[in-house]
Design a protein around this motif. Structure first.
Motif, PDB file in Angstrom:
ATOM      1  N   MET A  87       3.297  -5.889   9.518  1.00  0.00           N
ATOM      2  CA  MET A  87       3.595  -4.775   8.614  1.00  0.00           C
ATOM      3  C   MET A  87       3.411  -5.173   7.156  1.00  0.00           C
ATOM      4  SD  MET A  87       6.827  -2.857  10.391  1.00  0.00           S
ATOM      5  CE  MET A  87       7.028  -1.744   9.033  1.00  0.00           C
ATOM      6  N   ILE A  88       3.750  -6.409   6.846  1.00  0.00           N
ATOM      7  CA  ILE A  88       3.578  -6.882   5.472  1.00  0.00           C
ATOM      8  C   ILE A  88       2.096  -6.914   5.109  1.00  0.00           C
ATOM      9  CG2 ILE A  88       3.784  -8.919   3.988  1.00  0.00           C
ATOM     10  CD1 ILE A  88       6.465  -9.474   5.402  1.00  0.00           C
ATOM     11  N   SER A  89       1.288  -7.294   6.068  1.00  0.00           N
ATOM     12  CA  SER A  89      -0.151  -7.395   5.791  1.00  0.00           C
ATOM     13  C   SER A  89      -0.827  -6.028   5.735  1.00  0.00           C
ATOM     14  CB  SER A  89      -0.826  -8.278   6.843  1.00  0.00           C
ATOM     15  OG  SER A  89      -0.777  -7.657   8.093  1.00  0.00           O
ATOM     16  N   LEU A  90      -0.198  -5.009   6.326  1.00  0.00           N
ATOM     17  CA  LEU A  90      -0.797  -3.674   6.270  1.00  0.00           C
ATOM     18  C   LEU A  90      -0.516  -3.033   4.913  1.00  0.00           C
ATOM     19  CD1 LEU A  90       0.111  -2.127   9.743  1.00  0.00           C
ATOM     20  CD2 LEU A  90      -2.131  -2.848   8.983  1.00  0.00           C
ATOM     21  N   ASP A  91      -1.477  -2.275   4.473  1.00  0.00           N
ATOM     22  CA  ASP A  91      -1.282  -1.519   3.243  1.00  0.00           C
ATOM     23  C   ASP A  91      -0.755  -0.147   3.632  1.00  0.00           C
ATOM     24  OD1 ASP A  91      -1.370  -0.398   0.774  1.00  0.00           O
ATOM     25  OD2 ASP A  91      -3.525  -0.687   0.457  1.00  0.00           O
TER      26      ASP A  91
ATOM     27  N   ASN B   9      -3.078   2.772   6.972  1.00  0.00           N
ATOM     28  CA  ASN B   9      -2.839   3.271   8.325  1.00  0.00           C
ATOM     29  C   ASN B   9      -1.363   3.649   8.495  1.00  0.00           C
ATOM     30  OD1 ASN B   9      -2.988   3.853  11.007  1.00  0.00           O
ATOM     31  ND2 ASN B   9      -4.139   2.016  11.537  1.00  0.00           N
ATOM     32  N   PRO B  10      -0.960   4.824   8.034  1.00  0.00           N
ATOM     33  CA  PRO B  10       0.448   5.231   8.108  1.00  0.00           C
ATOM     34  C   PRO B  10       0.951   5.382   9.554  1.00  0.00           C
ATOM     35  CG  PRO B  10      -0.857   6.890   6.918  1.00  0.00           C
ATOM     36  CD  PRO B  10      -1.780   5.793   7.342  1.00  0.00           C
ATOM     37  N   GLN B  11       0.075   5.799  10.450  1.00  0.00           N
ATOM     38  CA  GLN B  11       0.494   5.951  11.854  1.00  0.00           C
ATOM     39  C   GLN B  11       0.823   4.591  12.474  1.00  0.00           C
ATOM     40  OE1 GLN B  11      -2.817   8.032  13.548  1.00  0.00           O
ATOM     41  NE2 GLN B  11      -1.822  10.037  13.317  1.00  0.00           N
ATOM     42  N   LYS B  12       0.014   3.620  12.171  1.00  0.00           N
ATOM     43  CA  LYS B  12       0.260   2.270  12.710  1.00  0.00           C
ATOM     44  C   LYS B  12       1.557   1.699  12.146  1.00  0.00           C
ATOM     45  CE  LYS B  12      -2.036  -1.931  13.915  1.00  0.00           C
ATOM     46  NZ  LYS B  12      -3.253  -2.697  13.982  1.00  0.00           N
ATOM     47  N   ILE B  13       1.814   1.961  10.876  1.00  0.00           N
ATOM     48  CA  ILE B  13       3.056   1.485  10.249  1.00  0.00           C
ATOM     49  C   ILE B  13       4.256   2.161  10.908  1.00  0.00           C
ATOM     50  CG2 ILE B  13       4.399   1.508   8.106  1.00  0.00           C
ATOM     51  CD1 ILE B  13       1.752   1.059   6.616  1.00  0.00           C
ATOM     52  N   GLU B  14       4.141   3.452  11.138  1.00  0.00           N
ATOM     53  CA  GLU B  14       5.242   4.192  11.774  1.00  0.00           C
ATOM     54  C   GLU B  14       5.495   3.669  13.193  1.00  0.00           C
ATOM     55  OE1 GLU B  14       8.416   6.449  12.121  1.00  0.00           O
ATOM     56  OE2 GLU B  14       7.298   6.171  10.270  1.00  0.00           O
ATOM     57  N   LYS B  15       4.455   3.418  13.957  1.00  0.00           N
ATOM     58  CA  LYS B  15       4.609   2.862  15.303  1.00  0.00           C
ATOM     59  C   LYS B  15       5.268   1.481  15.254  1.00  0.00           C
ATOM     60  CE  LYS B  15       1.006   5.242  17.846  1.00  0.00           C
ATOM     61  NZ  LYS B  15      -0.185   5.135  18.651  1.00  0.00           N
TER      62      LYS B  15
END
Length: 189
Positions: free
Chosen positions: A52-56, A60-66
């Motif tokens: 999650m830290i590496s994601l911006d 990808n908001p859906q991936k963060i939510e999952k």
């Protein structure tokens, strides 16, 4: 592993102690499994947090939510395993208390049995000493065939005195052994 406690097999309630010890072992194995599960969950949480830290946030908001949902579920799993660990440890402690009480009860039974053995042997010793003294006095006052009879009676009673003294020594050794075991198990007595 625990230390060898072979003397427990001599307790009159050894079978019950063995059954409770097997229950403890089952709980300890379950505890090891739950602790291992908890460690795996922690590793998965760390992995997700790193991801999650590496994601911006904008990529990808859906991936963060999952990932957040998964983290929430894993957090609940950690709480569940913590509760399970607590319950298992509590059960182990309760069963260990039962084992300790059973050991005390068994040692107490053996202690009273040995103490009773000493008392009986001491009573028999007094009786046989009296009989031996009476036979010796009659032997001193008799002659001929009567003397042989009293001599045999005196020898028989002296043999019984020796056996009574051996029984007293044996029971005293048992008492000392029981005291040592009690001290080893519980620290005093």
């Amino acid at each position: 592993m625990t230390r060898s406690r072979k003397y427990l097999y001599n307790l009159p309630n050894a079978e019950k102690i063995k059954q409770v010890a097997l229950e403890i072992l089952d709980y300890e194995l379950n505890l090891d499994r739950v602790v291992s599960d908890k460690n795996e969950i922690k590793i998965e949480i760390l992995s997700l947090e790193t991801e999650m830290i590496s994601l911006d946030n904008s990529e990808n908001p859906q991936k963060i939510e999952k990932s957040r949902e998964r983290l929430s579920k894993l957090s609940n799993d950690i709480l569940r395993t913590d509760n399970e660990i607590y319950d298992l440890k509590k059960q182990i402690l309760n069963l260990q208390s039962i084992v300790d009480e059973e050991i005390r009860e068994g040692l107490s039974h053996l202690f009273h049995q040995a103490k009773s053995g000493i008392d009986e042997a001491q009573q028999a010793l007094v009786k046989h000493q009296t009989l031996a003294n009476e036979a010796q006095n009659r032997l001193a006052k008799s002659s001929g065939n009567e003397a042989q009879k009293y001599r045999d009676e005196w020898i028989l009673n002296v043999e019984k005195i020796i056996k009574d003294e051996e029984q007293i020594k044996k029971s005293e050794k048992q008492l000392e052994a029981i005291k040592r075991v009690y001290k080893l198990e519980f620290g005093s007595k």
